[in-house]
Design a protein around this motif. Structure first.
Motif, short mmCIF file in Angstrom:
data_model
loop_
_atom_site.label_atom_id
_atom_site.label_comp_id
_atom_site.label_asym_id
_atom_site.label_seq_id
_atom_site.Cartn_x
_atom_site.Cartn_y
_atom_site.Cartn_z
N TYR A 156 29.85 44.34 30.84
CA TYR A 156 30.03 44.98 32.15
C TYR A 156 29.82 43.96 33.27
CZ TYR A 156 30.30 49.87 30.62
OH TYR A 156 30.70 51.06 30.08
N ARG A 212 27.76 53.25 33.40
CA ARG A 212 27.98 51.84 33.77
C ARG A 212 26.81 51.27 34.55
NH1 ARG A 212 34.19 52.82 35.83
NH2 ARG A 212 34.97 53.57 33.81
N PHE A 224 40.14 47.53 29.53
CA PHE A 224 40.03 48.93 29.95
C PHE A 224 40.12 49.94 28.80
CE2 PHE A 224 41.72 47.29 34.22
CZ PHE A 224 40.43 47.15 34.72
N GLU A 245 30.64 56.77 35.10
CA GLU A 245 30.11 56.09 36.28
C GLU A 245 28.59 55.90 36.17
OE1 GLU A 245 32.15 58.68 36.30
OE2 GLU A 245 33.97 57.63 36.95
N SER A 272 36.56 45.59 38.58
CA SER A 272 36.23 46.95 38.98
C SER A 272 36.63 47.25 40.42
CB SER A 272 34.73 47.21 38.81
OG SER A 272 34.00 46.45 39.77
N GLU A 273 36.77 48.53 40.71
CA GLU A 273 37.07 48.96 42.08
C GLU A 273 35.89 48.69 43.01
OE1 GLU A 273 38.25 53.01 41.99
OE2 GLU A 273 40.08 52.65 40.82
N ASP A 274 34.68 48.74 42.46
CA ASP A 274 33.50 48.46 43.29
C ASP A 274 33.52 47.04 43.82
OD1 ASP A 274 32.49 50.98 42.94
OD2 ASP A 274 31.17 50.45 41.28
N ARG A 302 36.80 49.76 26.87
CA ARG A 302 35.72 50.31 27.70
C ARG A 302 35.80 51.84 27.74
NH1 ARG A 302 36.61 50.13 33.96
NH2 ARG A 302 38.03 51.75 33.20
N ARG A 362 32.90 42.77 35.82
CA ARG A 362 32.70 43.47 37.09
C ARG A 362 33.78 43.12 38.11
NH1 ARG A 362 29.95 42.42 41.82
NH2 ARG A 362 29.27 44.30 42.93
#
Length: 302
Positions: free
Chosen positions: A153, A93, A39, A90, A160-162, A42, A157
């Motif tokens: 990325y 990415r 993090f 955002e 990530s929150e996604d 990034r 992944r």
């Protein structure tokens, strides 16, 4: 029969919820382990990229540092985007999925890489031999330098929150099973490679291409492909990761003239050659700014 169906449904839902909780618990454990390493790096890279896209722009060339620090044959991280795609972390990415190593990396860096198209086609790194990854071209090959941030990325992944949201919203057993399988494959195959490459990286290089007014986009071609096939301004930034030092920031508009000999080539091939030649010319502009005596010698575009 109705009672049996209801019981079966409740049992199935209970198993789905149990599997969901299990994979999310594993994901939190991975974040605890890898988050402190991924993090901060990034966030620094994304901040630098967004700042590079902003106006006003002035050149920065730390000549003394570049003379003593030869980064071109060292491991690093690379990203190339359209300038309009660097408005926020955002947006960046998502746009990074189109970043490819190209004529710029081939003509700027001197590290030896295996042909990234020579391996077999793949979808996952587990499809490849030991020491290879499924690269951004969906081919098995040893990791190339500089390391494409797009691949990082993709590997990270699952942090990530996604990805967490996808797991939480997965309503069926098959969908949750697919996400769990992706998680396990990534932890086993991709993340160890990504962590090693990111840890060894000594620099970050980003190229942001500015679209000229009234850019024409031929049918069947993406906007980025059309942009990189015509003369345009590009912003290049290079940071040293050990101390977060900006060592080079320039904006150049290279141009080239391709001279064709022999048989008439397909238009698609000519367009690809023009894109690579312009990218190589941009790399030589960087070398010229660094004071490289051989910057005027343009290597053949890959």
């Amino acid at each position: 029969m109705a009672v049996t169906v209801i019981i079966q449904w409740k049992w199935s839902q209970g198993r789905v919820e149990s599997d969901r909780s299990g994979v999310l618990a594993k994901q939190r454990a991975v974040i605890v382990e890898l988050g402190p390493r991924w993090f901060p790096l990034r966030d620094r890279i994304e901040t630098w990229t967004v700042e590079l896209a902003k106006d006003p722009f002035t050149d920065v060339v730390e000549t003394e540092i570049l003379k003593s620090w030869s980064f071109r044959d060292k491991p690093g991280i690379y990203l190339r985007l359209d300038a309009e795609q660097a408005t926020s972390a955002e947006v960046l990415r998502k746009a990074a999925n189109d970043s490819l190593r190209d004529g710029f990396t081939a003509c700027l860096f001197t590290v030896e890489n295996k042909n990234q198209l020579s391996g077999k086609e793949c979808k996952l790194t587990r499809d490849c031999a030991v020491g290879e990854i499924c690269n951004e071209l969906d081919r098995c090959a040893p990791p190339a330098q500089p390391y494409n941030l797009r691949v990082a990325y993709r590997s990270m992944r699952i942090l990530s929150e996604d990805w967490v949201r996808e797991v939480q919203e997965a309503s069926g057993e098959l969908r949750l099973r697919a996400l769990t399988s992706f998680f396990e494959d990534t932890v086993r195959d991709d993340i160890p490679v990504a962590v090693d490459l990111l840890t060894r990286a000594q620099y970050f290089v980003v190229v942001l291409d500015e679209a000229p007014p009234n850019l024409e986009i031929p049918a069947g071609m993406s906007k980025s492909e059309a942009l990189r096939g015509v003369p345009h301004a590009s912003r290049v930034g290079i940071w040293r990761l050990s101390d977060n030092k900006l060592v080079l920031r320039i904006r150049r508009t290279p141009d080239v003239e391709l001279k064709m000999a022999g048989a008439q080539l397909d238009e698609r091939v000519v367009n690809a050659q023009k894109r690579q030649a312009l990218s190589c010319a941009l790399a030589n502009a960087v070398r010229d700014a660094m004071g490289d005596a051989e910057a005027g010698v343009i290597a053949p575009a890959p």
